[in-house]
Design a protein around this motif. Structure first.
Motif, PDB file in Angstrom:
ATOM      1  N   ASN A   1       4.728   8.085 -11.675  1.00 14.95           N
ATOM      2  CA  ASN A   1       4.111   7.836 -12.977  1.00 14.95           C
ATOM      3  C   ASN A   1       3.625   9.156 -13.569  1.00 14.95           C
ATOM      4  O   ASN A   1       2.769   9.824 -12.985  1.00 14.95           O
ATOM      5  N   PRO A   2       4.142   9.583 -14.726  1.00 15.86           N
ATOM      6  CA  PRO A   2       3.716  10.855 -15.329  1.00 15.86           C
ATOM      7  C   PRO A   2       2.214  10.921 -15.592  1.00 15.86           C
ATOM      8  O   PRO A   2       1.622  12.012 -15.540  1.00 15.86           O
ATOM      9  N   GLY A   3       1.601   9.775 -15.860  1.00 17.11           N
ATOM     10  CA  GLY A   3       0.169   9.766 -16.137  1.00 17.11           C
ATOM     11  C   GLY A   3      -0.678  10.200 -14.960  1.00 17.11           C
ATOM     12  O   GLY A   3      -1.831  10.624 -15.140  1.00 17.11           O
ATOM     13  N   SER A   4      -0.129  10.122 -13.751  1.00 17.59           N
ATOM     14  CA  SER A   4      -0.886  10.501 -12.560  1.00 17.59           C
ATOM     15  C   SER A   4      -1.180  11.995 -12.522  1.00 17.59           C
ATOM     16  O   SER A   4      -2.095  12.424 -11.809  1.00 17.59           O
ATOM     17  N   TYR A   5      -0.409  12.777 -13.271  1.00 23.24           N
ATOM     18  CA  TYR A   5      -0.554  14.234 -13.225  1.00 23.24           C
ATOM     19  C   TYR A   5      -1.396  14.780 -14.368  1.00 23.24           C
ATOM     20  O   TYR A   5      -1.544  15.993 -14.503  1.00 23.24           O
TER      21      TYR A   5
ATOM     22  N   GLY B   1       0.825  -1.202   0.000  1.00 25.39           N
ATOM     23  CA  GLY B   1       0.000   0.000   0.000  1.00 25.39           C
ATOM     24  C   GLY B   1       0.857   1.249   0.000  1.00 25.39           C
ATOM     25  O   GLY B   1       0.569   2.225  -0.712  1.00 25.39           O
ATOM     26  N   GLY B   2       1.937   1.230   0.792  1.00 20.63           N
ATOM     27  CA  GLY B   2       2.865   2.355   0.760  1.00 20.63           C
ATOM     28  C   GLY B   2       3.572   2.467  -0.574  1.00 20.63           C
ATOM     29  O   GLY B   2       3.834   3.572  -1.067  1.00 20.63           O
ATOM     30  N   GLY B   3       3.870   1.321  -1.187  1.00 22.39           N
ATOM     31  CA  GLY B   3       4.518   1.323  -2.492  1.00 22.39           C
ATOM     32  C   GLY B   3       3.634   1.904  -3.578  1.00 22.39           C
ATOM     33  O   GLY B   3       4.126   2.555  -4.515  1.00 22.39           O
ATOM     34  N   ILE B   4       2.304   1.694  -3.473  1.00 25.41           N
ATOM     35  CA  ILE B   4       1.384   2.229  -4.475  1.00 25.41           C
ATOM     36  C   ILE B   4       1.459   3.752  -4.523  1.00 25.41           C
ATOM     37  O   ILE B   4       1.422   4.359  -5.598  1.00 25.41           O
ATOM     38  N   VAL B   5       1.566   4.371  -3.344  1.00 28.16           N
ATOM     39  CA  VAL B   5       1.663   5.836  -3.293  1.00 28.16           C
ATOM     40  C   VAL B   5       2.898   6.314  -4.054  1.00 28.16           C
ATOM     41  O   VAL B   5       2.842   7.270  -4.847  1.00 28.16           O
ATOM     42  N   LEU B   6       4.028   5.651  -3.851  1.00 24.59           N
ATOM     43  CA  LEU B   6       5.257   6.032  -4.537  1.00 24.59           C
ATOM     44  C   LEU B   6       5.170   5.745  -6.036  1.00 24.59           C
ATOM     45  O   LEU B   6       5.686   6.520  -6.857  1.00 24.59           O
ATOM     46  N   ASP B   7       4.537   4.630  -6.406  1.00 22.93           N
ATOM     47  CA  ASP B   7       4.371   4.301  -7.818  1.00 22.93           C
ATOM     48  C   ASP B   7       3.562   5.374  -8.542  1.00 22.93           C
ATOM     49  O   ASP B   7       3.896   5.784  -9.656  1.00 22.93           O
ATOM     50  N   LYS B   8       2.477   5.815  -7.905  1.00 25.87           N
ATOM     51  CA  LYS B   8       1.645   6.855  -8.516  1.00 25.87           C
ATOM     52  C   LYS B   8       2.413   8.164  -8.652  1.00 25.87           C
ATOM     53  O   LYS B   8       2.294   8.877  -9.658  1.00 25.87           O
TER      54      LYS B   8
ATOM     55  N   PRO C   1      -5.163  14.885 -15.755  1.00 27.29           N
ATOM     56  CA  PRO C   1      -6.541  14.587 -15.340  1.00 27.29           C
ATOM     57  C   PRO C   1      -7.229  13.622 -16.304  1.00 27.29           C
ATOM     58  O   PRO C   1      -7.134  13.751 -17.520  1.00 27.29           O
ATOM     59  N   GLY C   2      -7.902  12.635 -15.726  1.00 32.89           N
ATOM     60  CA  GLY C   2      -8.698  11.706 -16.531  1.00 32.89           C
ATOM     61  C   GLY C   2      -7.990  10.449 -16.961  1.00 32.89           C
ATOM     62  O   GLY C   2      -8.646   9.456 -17.328  1.00 32.89           O
ATOM     63  N   THR C   3      -6.657  10.439 -16.939  1.00 35.23           N
ATOM     64  CA  THR C   3      -5.938   9.258 -17.410  1.00 35.23           C
ATOM     65  C   THR C   3      -6.171   8.047 -16.495  1.00 35.23           C
ATOM     66  O   THR C   3      -6.237   6.915 -16.974  1.00 35.23           O
ATOM     67  N   GLY C   4      -6.282   8.295 -15.193  1.00 37.68           N
ATOM     68  CA  GLY C   4      -6.517   7.185 -14.266  1.00 37.68           C
ATOM     69  C   GLY C   4      -7.836   6.503 -14.537  1.00 37.68           C
ATOM     70  O   GLY C   4      -7.948   5.273 -14.446  1.00 37.68           O
ATOM     71  N   ILE C   5      -8.866   7.284 -14.887  1.00 37.58           N
ATOM     72  CA  ILE C   5     -10.182   6.703 -15.187  1.00 37.58           C
ATOM     73  C   ILE C   5     -10.112   5.863 -16.454  1.00 37.58           C
ATOM     74  O   ILE C   5     -10.633   4.736 -16.500  1.00 37.58           O
ATOM     75  N   ILE C   6      -9.463   6.393 -17.484  1.00 34.08           N
ATOM     76  CA  ILE C   6      -9.348   5.643 -18.746  1.00 34.08           C
ATOM     77  C   ILE C   6      -8.563   4.353 -18.528  1.00 34.08           C
ATOM     78  O   ILE C   6      -8.943   3.287 -19.036  1.00 34.08           O
TER      79      ILE C   6
END
Length: 331
Positions: A187-191, A177-184, A193-198
């Motif tokens: 990841n350039p896609g996290s910044y 769970g802590g690793g997920i925060v760092l992975d996000k 908007p909307g890419t996470g939903i797609i």
């Protein structure tokens, strides 16, 4: 070191199936006896790895309803209106973005040779593969590896911690769970908007077969999901090595020391001076590389042709839908 690699689409499907397996609907039986049996199987039993099972099962039930009434209908609509080549392209694009994380975690884990290969894969797909829409690197022999911050924390000695089921995210552990925060964060896609939903919709659509398998095959989908997730993560952390592999290796080495397997050694190094034509060998390797490059571009060309065909089919499908709507309006 053994490197775990496989096709991006199957990886995304399996991992997403684990994340959203809480959204599976379990079909009940008509008889009273069957209902009692299912209740007994799913009764919470506290285990060291899952001390919060009662809470986790409630989150599992929440995810079940979320998938049934929201995620699955949206994913089905996405699959219906989106041509296959576009679905593949979206999958390739998001998997390529994760390549940045993979290279970073390769370095943090000391896998320098693998990091060079993964960097080459990311660079190839980002350029020749048109920002990752086409997986050219696989045809060139650069297989995709799976590395994330959860695995890096494990390599650094951080304990796994309790098993957790989170809303929407599904199964994880305290460490992952802590690793997920760092992975996000990496990841350039996290910044955007909307890419996470797609990305989520696309992965849910790809995971349909795996989710159906869990729903039909598992007597208790919660336990099946938990054990599958923990084994999957353990396999990634150990680069595919198991205790059985280590045990077999110890036996082989012991027998070699006794002189009983000297003639059957699987990793025999030749020290003789067999004549080898160096120029022919280099020419052969060059020819292989050129053939692989040609095959990669042929595969890319075929992908464009398939994309055009599927686009025409999608257009015809939309025309049919429009025609049906006009017909209903006339009536």
């Amino acid at each position: 070191m053994y490197t775990l690699s496989y096709h991006a689409k199957s990886r995304a499907s399996f991992y997403f199936a684990l994340l959203f397996s809480g959204a599976l609907s379990v079909t009940g039986c008509a008889s009273t006896e069957s209902q009692v049996a299912v209740t007994d199987v799913s009764a919470p039993v506290v285990t060291p790895v899952d001390p919060y099972e009662r809470f986790n099962r409630s989150m599992y039930g929440f995810n079940m309803g979320l998938d049934k009434y929201l995620l699955k209908p949206v994913a089905d609509g996405y699959k219906f209106i989106t041509p296959n080549f576009m679905q593949t392209g979206v999958t390739n694009f998001f998997n390529n973005l994760k390549g940045i994380n993979v290279v970073l975690n390769d370095l943090l884990q000391g896998k320098f040779e693998q990091s060079a290969s993964d960097l080459g894969r990311f660079t190839t797909n980002s350029t020749i593969g048109l920002l990752g829409l086409f997986d050219v690197a696989t045809d060139l022999g650069l297989q995709q590896n799976v590395e994330d911050f959860g695995q890096t924390l494990a390599v650094w000695g951080v304990n796994q911690g309790p098993y957790l089921v989170l809303p929407v995210l599904g199964p994880t552990t305290l460490r992952d769970g802590g690793g997920i925060v760092l992975d996000k964060a990496a990841n350039p896609g996290s910044y955007v908007p909307g890419t996470g939903i797609i990305e989520g919709i696309n992965e849910r659509a790809n995971a349909e077969g795996a989710l159906n398998f869990i729903d039909e095959a598992a007597l208790d989908p919660y336990v099946f999901t938990r054990e599958s997730f923990l084994q999957y993560r353990n396999n990634l952390i150990n680069d595919g090595k198991t205790d059985a592999d280590t045990f077999d290796l110890d036996i082989d080495e012991a027998m070699e020391d006794d002189g009983q397997m000297a003639s059957a050694s699987k990793k025999k190094i030749k020290t003789g001076s067999d004549p080898v034509d160096t120029q022919d060998k280099l020419a052969s390797e060059t020819l292989k590389t050129e053939n692989a490059t040609v095959e990669a571009f042929d595969s890319m060309s075929k992908s464009f042709d398939d994309a055009l065909l599927e686009f025409e089919q999608a257009s015809a499908k939309m025309d049919t839908i429009s025609e049906k709507r006009r017909y209903k309006r006339r009536r």
